[in-house]
Design a protein around this motif. Structure first.
Motif, mmCIF file in Angstrom:
data_model
loop_
_atom_site.group_PDB
_atom_site.id
_atom_site.type_symbol
_atom_site.label_atom_id
_atom_site.label_comp_id
_atom_site.label_asym_id
_atom_site.label_seq_id
_atom_site.Cartn_x
_atom_site.Cartn_y
_atom_site.Cartn_z
ATOM 1 N N GLN A 1 -87.102 59.472 98.408
ATOM 2 C CA GLN A 1 -88.138 60.324 98.362
ATOM 3 C C GLN A 1 -89.362 59.539 98.042
ATOM 4 O O GLN A 1 -90.677 59.553 98.688
ATOM 5 C CB GLN A 1 -88.004 61.257 97.260
ATOM 6 C CG GLN A 1 -86.933 62.494 97.605
ATOM 7 C CD GLN A 1 -87.110 63.281 98.498
ATOM 8 O OE1 GLN A 1 -88.080 64.187 98.645
ATOM 9 N NE2 GLN A 1 -86.218 63.395 99.687
ATOM 10 N N ASP B 1 -87.685 56.091 93.526
ATOM 11 C CA ASP B 1 -85.922 56.318 93.831
ATOM 12 C C ASP B 1 -85.285 54.983 94.072
ATOM 13 O O ASP B 1 -84.122 54.453 93.651
ATOM 14 C CB ASP B 1 -85.407 57.167 94.691
ATOM 15 C CG ASP B 1 -86.339 58.355 94.765
ATOM 16 O OD1 ASP B 1 -86.153 58.839 93.808
ATOM 17 O OD2 ASP B 1 -86.965 58.832 95.875
ATOM 18 N N LYS C 1 -68.914 54.552 93.651
ATOM 19 C CA LYS C 1 -68.454 55.771 93.467
ATOM 20 C C LYS C 1 -66.896 55.813 93.415
ATOM 21 O O LYS C 1 -66.403 56.276 92.019
ATOM 22 C CB LYS C 1 -68.679 56.804 94.538
ATOM 23 C CG LYS C 1 -68.371 58.147 94.144
ATOM 24 C CD LYS C 1 -68.755 59.269 95.258
ATOM 25 C CE LYS C 1 -68.407 60.732 94.763
ATOM 26 N NZ LYS C 1 -68.417 61.589 95.669
ATOM 27 N N GLN D 1 -76.667 58.243 92.219
ATOM 28 C CA GLN D 1 -75.843 59.462 92.351
ATOM 29 C C GLN D 1 -75.866 60.414 93.791
ATOM 30 O O GLN D 1 -74.771 60.712 94.109
ATOM 31 C CB GLN D 1 -76.130 60.290 91.035
ATOM 32 C CG GLN D 1 -75.915 59.735 89.851
ATOM 33 C CD GLN D 1 -74.416 59.434 89.257
ATOM 34 O OE1 GLN D 1 -73.646 59.902 90.011
ATOM 35 N NE2 GLN D 1 -74.324 58.596 88.357
ATOM 36 N N LYS D 2 -77.126 60.426 94.119
ATOM 37 C CA LYS D 2 -77.414 61.175 95.541
ATOM 38 C C LYS D 2 -76.759 60.601 96.683
ATOM 39 O O LYS D 2 -76.152 61.084 97.513
ATOM 40 C CB LYS D 2 -78.806 61.484 95.756
ATOM 41 C CG LYS D 2 -79.376 62.703 95.053
ATOM 42 C CD LYS D 2 -80.693 62.803 95.518
ATOM 43 C CE LYS D 2 -81.728 63.506 94.442
ATOM 44 N NZ LYS D 2 -83.179 63.128 94.227
ATOM 45 N N SER E 1 -73.167 61.142 96.165
ATOM 46 C CA SER E 1 -72.350 62.354 96.594
ATOM 47 C C SER E 1 -72.676 62.739 97.966
ATOM 48 O O SER E 1 -71.828 63.657 98.603
ATOM 49 C CB SER E 1 -72.778 63.295 95.410
ATOM 50 O OG SER E 1 -74.340 63.331 95.593
ATOM 51 N N THR E 2 -73.706 62.459 98.711
ATOM 52 C CA THR E 2 -74.133 63.032 99.771
ATOM 53 C C THR E 2 -74.526 62.012 101.108
ATOM 54 O O THR E 2 -73.915 61.885 102.124
ATOM 55 C CB THR E 2 -75.654 63.730 99.526
ATOM 56 O OG1 THR E 2 -75.415 64.557 98.635
ATOM 57 C CG2 THR E 2 -76.020 64.404 100.744
ATOM 58 N N PHE E 3 -75.305 61.068 100.805
ATOM 59 C CA PHE E 3 -76.022 60.303 101.721
ATOM 60 C C PHE E 3 -75.106 59.034 102.240
ATOM 61 O O PHE E 3 -75.162 58.438 103.395
ATOM 62 C CB PHE E 3 -77.283 59.651 101.422
ATOM 63 C CG PHE E 3 -78.404 60.816 101.227
ATOM 64 C CD1 PHE E 3 -78.609 61.835 102.219
ATOM 65 C CD2 PHE E 3 -78.979 60.673 100.092
ATOM 66 C CE1 PHE E 3 -79.605 62.817 101.980
ATOM 67 C CE2 PHE E 3 -80.092 61.747 99.743
ATOM 68 C CZ PHE E 3 -80.169 62.653 100.694
ATOM 69 N N ASN F 1 -80.259 58.177 89.308
ATOM 70 C CA ASN F 1 -80.519 59.494 90.141
ATOM 71 C C ASN F 1 -80.189 59.337 91.574
ATOM 72 O O ASN F 1 -79.295 60.180 92.193
ATOM 73 C CB ASN F 1 -81.683 60.468 89.729
ATOM 74 C CG ASN F 1 -81.661 61.110 88.171
ATOM 75 O OD1 ASN F 1 -80.291 61.005 87.811
ATOM 76 N ND2 ASN F 1 -82.768 61.379 87.892
ATOM 77 N N PHE F 2 -80.898 58.273 91.976
ATOM 78 C CA PHE F 2 -80.967 58.369 93.606
ATOM 79 C C PHE F 2 -79.462 57.769 93.858
ATOM 80 O O PHE F 2 -78.855 58.335 94.818
ATOM 81 C CB PHE F 2 -82.043 57.093 93.947
ATOM 82 C CG PHE F 2 -81.969 57.110 95.102
ATOM 83 C CD1 PHE F 2 -82.292 58.103 96.423
ATOM 84 C CD2 PHE F 2 -81.709 55.457 95.823
ATOM 85 C CE1 PHE F 2 -82.363 57.556 97.796
ATOM 86 C CE2 PHE F 2 -81.723 55.290 97.179
ATOM 87 C CZ PHE F 2 -82.168 56.158 98.075
#
Length: 483
Positions: free
Chosen positions: A390, A274, A231, A339-340, A343-345, A336-337
């Protein structure tokens, strides 16, 4: 120059003002170094890190047996037991994604070959094959071959972007090595190096250790630091810009790695995963390898020390180990995973603690190397994102075809250059014999330019007899060895 008083008060708020205790003795340049080191620490986060890490340290040693379940059948495909037509369909899917430019490789190459007695990046190590190819060269050539196979299958050449995570000590020599070798035939713009982060080393009471009067003691933040580094250093943005949808991540030291394996990619794409892991069947209940399993309903890698011998020895009705999915640091992620995660996990990733002997500066300003552990290093592990997926799946691959780690010098007799070499020789002999050739003797190497994983060999070997040492090469290979 930074105002000493404001710096001192900021550090005092988080109990780290001792970092300035030699300030009056420092030269101007040394003060600049120290301030830079302190600025790089996220002071608000530091205390949180230490508190979270020490909680996890106190949990270490708790056995997980009661909370553990093996991977369910539907989430695990075994290469050895899957129908061939299914694997072919996955391979076609993977090659199509490569042709479309949707696939990248994330290589974890931060380590130096210290345990091999080699003080350069481990990827530059020559295992002693006839071709004298290093780990980096072998992997680069497998990527090139795969791009060609995808083009043959789909009439369109897509490039596999190669992201290489280095450490602050290996970034420059790695880059210089790639430049000196003309990126092994890959396009320079498709090979991107980025640096792993580091975390400060702590005393047991949470105070950060000084390595020198003007330097903070730091250590690499583990292969799980890859998410934050991707990131921060623009890799996630680069993936988006290039249209990369899928990433194959692995460590540099597996000589048998199927880089961007189209069967694995295709399987994960068709399963809409994912996140996924390649695993090998554990060789024995007491093999000291982490296993991919479910804990409290979430996927994770359970270390060998976290389960009792009784659980490790459990077997299914077919006689195979219940907890057999050995983790080999070989993963798939959708972009996509990632990116999550970024940003979050990432902020929720587990922190793992190791008590270590960490050189430090005593009160008199003298640098000492302790003879017993005096503090902690904190690491994150790449597989600790599994729990946030997920849709998670796993693929069991034959160890003799896909996993041979290079960690130790030959003196260890295990996971060392001679085992890596003989594992590759054995596999390549199997490829030739599978395509109708005969090999007399054991030393056998096939260039990645000739075959990626044993395909299209019949025209080279069928009905022929070879005597060891065998080296099947392509016109692009340097003139070492014999054909």
């Amino acid at each position: 120059m930074t105002d000493y008083l404001s710096l001192h008060s900021r550090l005092a708020q988080v109990g780290q003002e001792h970092l300035l205790k030699f300030w009056s003795e420092l030269t101007n340049d040394e003060r600049i170094d120290l301030v830079r080191d302190i600025e790089e620490l996220n002071l608000d986060e530091i205390k949180l890190y230490f508190d979270r890490a020490t909680v996890s340290m106190n949990e270490n040693g708790i056995k997980l047996d009661d909370r553990l379940q093996p991977l369910p059948e539907g989430k695990l495909i075994s290469i050895a037991r899957a129908p061939l037509e299914k694997l072919d369909a996955y391979r076609d899917e993977g090659l199509l994604q490569i042709s479309n430019g949707h696939v990248a490789v994330l290589l974890m190459a931060g380590g130096q070959g210290t345990r091999l007695g080699f003080d350069h990046p481990k990827g530059m190590y020559d295992v002693g094959l006839q071709s004298r190819k290093t780990l980096f060269r072998i992997q680069a050539e497998r990527i090139l071959k795969l791009e060609e196979l995808a083009q043959e299958a789909n009439g369109k050449r897509g490039h596999i972007t190669w992201y290489i995570m280095t450490s602050e000590h290996t970034v420059q020599p790695t880059y210089d090595y790639f430049v000196a070798n003309n990126f092994f035939g890959l396009k320079a713009e498709n090979v991107l190096l980025f640096e792993q982060g580091s975390l400060p080393c702590f005393e047991y009471d949470g105070r950060i250790i000084l390595d020198e009067k003007h330097r903070v003691a730091r250590a690499p933040d583990g292969n799980g630091g890859i998410y934050r580094a991707m990131k921060r250093q623009g890799i996630l943005d680069d993936m988006q810009k290039r249209g990369v949808l899928y990433l194959h991540a692995h460590s540099v030291d597996n000589i048998l790695i199927k880089v961007a394996d189209p069967v694995f990619i295709g399987y994960c794409v068709q399963e809409k995963a994912d996140c996924a892991a390649k695993v090998v069947e554990k060789a024995a209940p007491n093999e000291a390898v982490g296993v991919v399993a479910i804990v409290d309903g979430k996927y994770q890698v359970v270390e060998y020390s976290e389960i009792s011998a009784k659980t490790a020895e459990m077997r299914n009705s077919d006689g195979r180990l219940t907890f057999s999915a050995g983790n080999i640091c070989n993963h798939f992620f959708s972009s996509n995973f990632l990116q999550k995660i970024g940003s979050t996990f990432e902020q929720e990733l587990k922190l793992h603690v190791a008590k270590k002997k960490i050189p430090f500066v005593d009160n008199a300003g003298k640098r000492l190397t302790p003879d017993k552990p005096n503090g902690i290093k904190i690491e994150k592990f790449v597989f600790d994102v599994f729990e946030f997926a997920q849709k998670f799946v796993a693929m069991e691959v034959p160890r003799d075809e896909e996993f041979s780690a290079l960690k130790n010098s030959d003196a260890a007799g295990k996971d060392c250059p001679s085992t890596a070499r003989s594992d590759l020789h054995r596999l390549h002999k199997k490829y030739i014999e599978g395509a109708g050739g005969i090999v007399h003797g054991e030393v056998c190497e096939i260039s990645p330019f000739v075959t990626y994983a044993g395909e299209n060999l019949a025209s080279h070997v069928e009905g022929k007899s070879f005597t060891s040492p065998v080296y099947l090469r392509d016109s692009r290979d340097p003139l070492h060895g014999h054909l």
